[in-house]
Design a protein around this motif. Structure first.
Motif, short mmCIF file in Angstrom:
data_model
loop_
_atom_site.label_atom_id
_atom_site.label_comp_id
_atom_site.label_asym_id
_atom_site.label_seq_id
_atom_site.Cartn_x
_atom_site.Cartn_y
_atom_site.Cartn_z
N UNK A 166 28.61 153.94 103.05
CA UNK A 166 27.89 152.74 102.60
C UNK A 166 27.74 152.36 101.36
N UNK A 167 27.95 153.65 100.91
CA UNK A 167 27.89 152.99 98.71
C UNK A 167 29.25 152.32 98.83
N UNK A 168 29.92 152.67 99.92
CA UNK A 168 31.52 152.02 99.58
C UNK A 168 31.37 150.54 99.19
N UNK A 169 33.20 150.55 98.69
CA UNK A 169 33.22 148.45 98.55
C UNK A 169 33.61 147.93 100.12
N UNK A 170 34.09 148.59 100.41
CA UNK A 170 34.24 147.77 102.02
C UNK A 170 32.90 147.50 102.78
N UNK A 171 31.49 148.64 102.74
CA UNK A 171 30.66 147.79 103.56
C UNK A 171 29.95 146.94 103.32
N UNK A 172 29.85 147.32 101.32
CA UNK A 172 29.54 146.05 100.72
C UNK A 172 30.13 145.05 100.77
N UNK A 173 31.26 144.68 100.77
CA UNK A 173 32.18 143.16 101.02
C UNK A 173 31.17 142.50 102.33
N UNK A 174 31.78 143.58 103.78
CA UNK A 174 31.43 143.02 104.49
C UNK A 174 29.37 142.83 105.00
N UNK A 175 28.98 143.51 103.95
CA UNK A 175 27.11 142.60 104.32
C UNK A 175 26.93 141.43 103.25
N UNK A 176 27.91 141.72 102.15
CA UNK A 176 27.86 140.32 101.67
C UNK A 176 28.13 139.50 102.09
N UNK A 177 29.16 139.33 103.14
CA UNK A 177 29.66 138.77 104.07
C UNK A 177 29.20 138.07 105.03
N UNK A 178 27.93 138.99 105.65
CA UNK A 178 27.54 139.06 106.47
C UNK A 178 26.23 138.08 106.20
N UNK A 179 25.48 138.11 105.10
CA UNK A 179 24.71 137.10 104.51
C UNK A 179 24.56 136.27 104.35
N UNK A 180 26.10 136.07 103.23
CA UNK A 180 26.16 134.53 103.30
C UNK A 180 26.54 133.89 104.06
N UNK A 181 27.22 134.12 105.55
CA UNK A 181 27.79 133.87 106.53
C UNK A 181 26.14 133.15 107.74
N UNK A 182 25.27 134.42 107.68
CA UNK A 182 23.68 134.02 107.74
C UNK A 182 23.05 132.72 107.21
N UNK A 183 23.13 132.52 105.75
CA UNK A 183 22.57 131.78 104.89
C UNK A 183 23.91 129.90 105.39
N UNK A 184 24.74 130.44 105.42
CA UNK A 184 25.36 129.14 106.45
C UNK A 184 24.80 128.93 107.58
#
Length: 128
Positions: free
Chosen positions: A26-44
């Motif tokens: 969960x502290x890795x880059x893949x998890x972080x990038x996907x979490x950020x993308x999920x948040x951006x998609x939700x806001x969109x």
């Protein structure tokens, strides 16, 4: 901090197929990038939904089901609001008088929308 909590709880991200197949920390880059993308998609999605609602209102369309409010309900809601009652309390004290929901209470969201529309109309009338 969230990543550390997830890691401590043995929560991870696992892809079963594809180029990223395997488990990811969960502290890795893949998890972080996907979490950020999920948040951006939700806001969109939220922004587009609100834009659609605003566009519909401007065209005179109502959002949601049939209107359940009337002048007497608005009058009572304004009276209760002047007594500084919460939206939930106001909704519990109002009763729908027509339609399929006759005899039931409106939701706090319906009460909030009714009061907001009244306030907007009053502000428009005052500025004119």
């Amino acid at each position: 901090m969230l990543a550390e909590e997830l890691k401590a709880s043995d929560v991870g991200l696992e892809f079963l197929t594809g180029e990223l197949k395997g488990s990811h920390d969960p502290s890795g880059i893949v998890f972080t990038v996907l979490a950020a993308m999920s948040g951006m998609e939700r806001e969109y999605i939220r922004d587009r939904t609100l834009e659609g609602h605003e566009s519909a209102r401007k065209r005179g369309k109502t959002i949601g089901g049939a209107g359940v409010t009337d002048e007497s309900m608005l009058s009572m809601a304004l009276h209760l609001r002047s007594q500084e009652r919460s939206l939930r309390d106001i909704a519990k004290r109002l009763v729908i008088t027509t339609g399929a929901k006759k005899g039931r209470h409106p939701s706090p969201a319906t009460v909030m929308r009714m009061l907001r529309e009244h306030d907007e109309q009053a502000a428009t009338a005052a500025s004119a």
